[in-house]
Write a protein that holds these residues in place. Structure first.
Motif, mmCIF file in Angstrom:
data_model
loop_
_atom_site.group_PDB
_atom_site.id
_atom_site.type_symbol
_atom_site.label_atom_id
_atom_site.label_comp_id
_atom_site.label_asym_id
_atom_site.label_seq_id
_atom_site.Cartn_x
_atom_site.Cartn_y
_atom_site.Cartn_z
ATOM 1 N N TRP A 223 -65.843 40.313 -14.145
ATOM 2 C CA TRP A 223 -64.773 39.797 -13.020
ATOM 3 C C TRP A 223 -65.676 39.098 -12.063
ATOM 4 O O TRP A 223 -66.583 39.917 -11.459
ATOM 5 N N MET A 224 -65.400 37.859 -11.712
ATOM 6 C CA MET A 224 -66.098 37.270 -10.461
ATOM 7 C C MET A 224 -67.702 36.731 -10.753
ATOM 8 O O MET A 224 -68.305 36.268 -10.089
ATOM 9 N N TRP A 225 -67.807 37.114 -12.208
ATOM 10 C CA TRP A 225 -69.105 36.589 -12.606
ATOM 11 C C TRP A 225 -69.329 35.760 -13.528
ATOM 12 O O TRP A 225 -70.095 35.240 -14.466
ATOM 13 N N GLY A 226 -68.004 35.034 -13.684
ATOM 14 C CA GLY A 226 -67.945 33.690 -14.775
ATOM 15 C C GLY A 226 -67.465 34.383 -16.223
ATOM 16 O O GLY A 226 -68.543 34.051 -17.083
ATOM 17 N N SER A 227 -67.015 35.387 -16.474
ATOM 18 C CA SER A 227 -66.374 36.189 -17.704
ATOM 19 C C SER A 227 -68.050 36.977 -18.162
ATOM 20 O O SER A 227 -69.059 37.268 -17.695
ATOM 21 N N THR A 228 -67.828 37.716 -19.468
ATOM 22 C CA THR A 228 -68.867 38.571 -19.944
ATOM 23 C C THR A 228 -68.863 38.443 -21.487
ATOM 24 O O THR A 228 -67.879 38.096 -22.073
ATOM 25 N N ASP A 229 -70.049 38.832 -21.962
ATOM 26 C CA ASP A 229 -70.078 39.097 -23.264
ATOM 27 C C ASP A 229 -70.043 40.450 -23.744
ATOM 28 O O ASP A 229 -71.066 41.052 -23.541
ATOM 29 N N ARG A 230 -69.053 40.858 -24.257
ATOM 30 C CA ARG A 230 -68.982 42.568 -24.387
ATOM 31 C C ARG A 230 -70.066 42.926 -25.131
ATOM 32 O O ARG A 230 -70.767 43.921 -24.703
ATOM 33 N N ASN A 231 -70.468 42.548 -26.213
ATOM 34 C CA ASN A 231 -71.652 42.951 -27.069
ATOM 35 C C ASN A 231 -72.980 42.863 -26.202
ATOM 36 O O ASN A 231 -73.616 43.895 -26.302
ATOM 37 N N TYR B 158 -64.042 46.455 -11.570
ATOM 38 C CA TYR B 158 -64.949 45.453 -12.093
ATOM 39 C C TYR B 158 -64.292 45.120 -13.654
ATOM 40 O O TYR B 158 -64.305 45.737 -14.632
ATOM 41 N N GLY B 159 -63.663 43.973 -13.516
ATOM 42 C CA GLY B 159 -63.002 43.655 -14.768
ATOM 43 C C GLY B 159 -61.577 44.350 -14.880
ATOM 44 O O GLY B 159 -61.129 44.257 -16.190
ATOM 45 N N GLN B 160 -61.195 44.717 -13.861
ATOM 46 C CA GLN B 160 -59.775 45.668 -14.070
ATOM 47 C C GLN B 160 -59.969 46.636 -15.290
ATOM 48 O O GLN B 160 -59.011 46.680 -16.130
ATOM 49 N N GLY B 161 -60.840 47.354 -15.439
ATOM 50 C CA GLY B 161 -61.071 48.398 -16.575
ATOM 51 C C GLY B 161 -62.032 47.887 -17.468
ATOM 52 O O GLY B 161 -62.513 48.698 -18.060
ATOM 53 N N THR B 162 -62.355 46.616 -17.489
ATOM 54 C CA THR B 162 -63.377 46.180 -18.623
ATOM 55 C C THR B 162 -64.646 46.931 -18.434
ATOM 56 O O THR B 162 -65.243 47.354 -19.602
ATOM 57 N N SER B 163 -65.335 46.764 -17.272
ATOM 58 C CA SER B 163 -66.675 47.182 -17.201
ATOM 59 C C SER B 163 -66.632 48.901 -17.661
ATOM 60 O O SER B 163 -67.440 49.242 -18.386
ATOM 61 N N GLU B 164 -65.559 49.599 -17.207
ATOM 62 C CA GLU B 164 -65.605 51.041 -17.670
ATOM 63 C C GLU B 164 -65.417 51.215 -18.970
ATOM 64 O O GLU B 164 -66.135 52.183 -19.739
ATOM 65 N N GLU B 165 -64.495 50.329 -19.754
ATOM 66 C CA GLU B 165 -64.589 50.418 -21.129
ATOM 67 C C GLU B 165 -65.801 50.099 -22.069
ATOM 68 O O GLU B 165 -65.854 50.666 -22.759
ATOM 69 N N ILE B 166 -66.525 49.120 -21.295
ATOM 70 C CA ILE B 166 -67.849 48.700 -21.766
ATOM 71 C C ILE B 166 -68.719 49.979 -21.807
ATOM 72 O O ILE B 166 -69.589 50.183 -22.960
ATOM 73 N N HIS C 256 -57.218 37.842 -2.274
ATOM 74 C CA HIS C 256 -56.732 37.234 -3.810
ATOM 75 C C HIS C 256 -57.713 37.003 -4.647
ATOM 76 O O HIS C 256 -59.065 36.597 -4.288
ATOM 77 N N SER C 257 -57.678 37.257 -5.940
ATOM 78 C CA SER C 257 -58.545 36.907 -6.886
ATOM 79 C C SER C 257 -57.983 36.372 -8.291
ATOM 80 O O SER C 257 -56.622 36.341 -8.340
ATOM 81 N N LYS C 258 -58.681 36.559 -9.385
ATOM 82 C CA LYS C 258 -58.246 35.926 -10.717
ATOM 83 C C LYS C 258 -58.862 36.969 -11.642
ATOM 84 O O LYS C 258 -60.006 37.463 -11.447
ATOM 85 N N ASN C 259 -58.172 37.478 -12.641
ATOM 86 C CA ASN C 259 -58.791 38.373 -13.664
ATOM 87 C C ASN C 259 -59.487 37.695 -14.649
ATOM 88 O O ASN C 259 -59.640 36.372 -14.505
ATOM 89 N N ASN C 260 -60.052 38.262 -15.652
ATOM 90 C CA ASN C 260 -60.885 37.621 -16.632
ATOM 91 C C ASN C 260 -60.081 36.867 -17.556
ATOM 92 O O ASN C 260 -60.849 35.878 -18.200
ATOM 93 N N ASP C 261 -58.770 36.654 -17.363
ATOM 94 C CA ASP C 261 -58.161 35.708 -18.092
ATOM 95 C C ASP C 261 -57.681 34.582 -17.262
ATOM 96 O O ASP C 261 -56.935 33.702 -17.823
ATOM 97 N N GLY C 262 -58.104 34.412 -16.021
ATOM 98 C CA GLY C 262 -57.780 33.462 -15.221
ATOM 99 C C GLY C 262 -56.668 33.751 -14.346
ATOM 100 O O GLY C 262 -56.045 32.597 -13.742
ATOM 101 N N GLU C 263 -55.775 34.762 -14.567
ATOM 102 C CA GLU C 263 -54.740 35.070 -13.969
ATOM 103 C C GLU C 263 -54.742 35.438 -12.505
ATOM 104 O O GLU C 263 -55.619 36.465 -12.018
ATOM 105 N N ALA C 264 -53.772 34.915 -11.634
ATOM 106 C CA ALA C 264 -53.955 35.479 -10.177
ATOM 107 C C ALA C 264 -53.580 36.970 -9.880
ATOM 108 O O ALA C 264 -52.596 37.452 -10.488
#
Length: 327
Positions: free
Chosen positions: A26-34, A57-65, A98-106
Motif C-alpha cells: 500500500w502506497m508503495w506501488g504494490s508488493t510481491d508477497r513471496n 499497511y495494505g489493509q491487513g496485507t502486511s500483517e498477514e505477510i 483519501h487513498s487507494k487500496n492495493n486493488d486501486g479502489e478508493a
C-alpha cells in the motif's frame, strides 16, 4: 546483531528492526508477497528478530505477510510490533486522507482509537499475525476525537488479558506522551527521524531520554532517498506515494545527494553501502534505540541487517554528524 531493551521493559529488540510498511504494498506501488516473506526470513537469519507492521499497511496485507513469514519460527525468539488507530473500514474518528487500496479502489482513512475499536483491532491483528499476543502495541497516530485515557484504558485491558505485553505510541509529542502515561506505562515512541528530517530532536527525543523511553526511528533512509539510488527525474511506479512528497522533488533530491556525496568516501573506505552507513549512524544517535528499515526483497533485507557490522569511531561519527549539521 545488537539487541536493545525498550524503555525499562524486559523486551529486547534488534537494533535494526524490519519495517513492514512497503511489504504490504500500500502506497508503495504494490508488493510481491513471496519476495516480502523471503525478505523477512532473510532478516531473521541475520538476527533481525523484531518486525514492525500495522493493520493499515495494505489493509491487513502486511500483517498477514508477517504472520506467514514467522510461521514455524520459535515465537519467543520473534518480537512482533504492530499498531492500532487507523481505520479504513469505518468512518468514525478524525478523517486523515483519501487513498487507494492495493486493488486501486478508493478508500478513506480515519484516525480512531475509541475503546471498542482498539479491542476489535487487536483481535483482528492477532488473527492476521497468527499469534496469541503482541509484543509491542502502539497507537499509530494521535486521535483528537477520543480522550487519551479512554484509548489507553482499553489497551490496559488487553495487557491484563495477556494479548499485549508492552505499550508504545507513534507520532506523539512530549505532552501527549505525558498524558498517556497517567493511564499506562509507555516503553517507546515511534517517530520519523533521518539525516534530513531531525525535527524530533528538538523536544520529543530529549523527553524520551529524560523519561527512559525508547525511540524507534522510522524512515531512517527517508523512504529510500538516502540510499543514493534516487536522482532528479527518477520514475516512481504507479501508486508510489513518494512521487508527490516534498523530499522527492528535484531540488531536495539534489541537496540530499550532495550530503551523500560528502559521506560516500567514508562508506567506500569501510566497504559498505551508503544505506548501511546511514543506518549505523542513525542507531548511534543520542536517544535512538532502533532504526526501522524496510525491504522489498531478500537482498535489501540482508544489506540492512549487515549494517550492524559496521563500526564507526568517535571521530568518524563526528565527521558524519558535521556533514548532517551542515545540511
Amino acid at each position: 546483531m545488537e539487541y536493545r531493551k525498550l524503555g525499562n521493559s524486559e523486551l529486547s529488540v534488534s537494533a535494526i528492526t524490519f519495517g513492514a510498511w512497503a511489504a504490504g504494498g500500500w502506497m508503495w506501488g504494490s508488493t510481491d508477497r513471496n519476495d516480502a516473506i523471503e525478505a523477512i526470513r532473510a532478516s531473521y537469519d541475520l538476527g533481525v528478530t523484531s518486525i514492525d507492521t500495522a493493520p493499515i499497511y495494505g489493509q491487513g496485507t502486511s500483517e498477514e505477510i508477517v504472520g506467514e513469514a514467522i510461521r514455524g519460527l520459535p515465537r519467543d525468539k520473534v518480537q512482533l510490533l504492530t499498531k492500532f488507530g487507523m481505520r479504513w473500514d469505518s468512518d468514525q474518528g478524525d478523517f486523515a486522507f483519501h487513498s487507494k487500496n492495493n486493488d486501486g479502489e478508493a478508500i478513506e482513512i480515519y484516525k480512531y482509537a475509541g475503546k471498542d475499536s482498539v479491542i476489535y483491532e487487536c483481535e483482528q491483528s492477532l488473527k492476521r499475525l497468527g499469534t496469541d499476543y503482541i509484543d509491542l502495541y502502539q497507537i499509530h497516530w494521535p486521535d483528537v476525537t477520543t480522550p487519551i485515557d479512554e484509548t489507553f484504558e482499553a489497551v490496559s485491558r488487553l495487557v491484563e488479558q495477556g494479548k499485549v505485553r508492552y505499550v508504545g505510541v507513534c507520532n506523539y509529542n512530549a505532552a501527549q506522551m505525558a498524558e498517556a502515561e497517567r493511564t499506562i506505562p509507555l516503553v517507546s515512541n515511534q517517530i520519523p527521524f533521518s539525516m534530513v528530517n531531525r525535527a524530533v530532536e528538538d523536544e520529543t527525543v530529549p523527553y524520551c531520554i529524560q523519561h527512559g523511553k525508547s525511540v524507534l526511528a522510522y524512515s531512517p533512509l527517508e523512504r529510500g532517498l538516502l540510499t543514493g539510488k534516487i536522482h532528479a527525474g527518477y520514475i516512481f511506479q504507479e501508486g508510489d506515494h513518494r512521487a508527490n512528497l516534498p523530499h522527492f522533488q528535484p531540488d531536495f533530491i539534489e541537496k540530499a545527494n550532495i550530503l551523500l556525496e560528502r559521506i560516500k568516501p567514508l562508506a567506500d573506505d569501510k566497504k559498505v553501502s551508503l544505506s548501511q552507513l546511514v543506518l549505523r549512524w542513525t542507531i548511534e544517535r543520542a536517544g535512538i534505540t532502533v532504526a526501522l528499515a524496510g525491504a522489498r526483497n531478500a537482498d535489501q533485507a540482508i544489506q540492512n541487517a549487515k549494517s550492524i557490522e559496521l563500526k564507526l569511531s568517535a571521530d568518524e561519527l563526528e565527521f558524519v554528524s558535521a556533514v548532517v549539521d551542515a545540511f
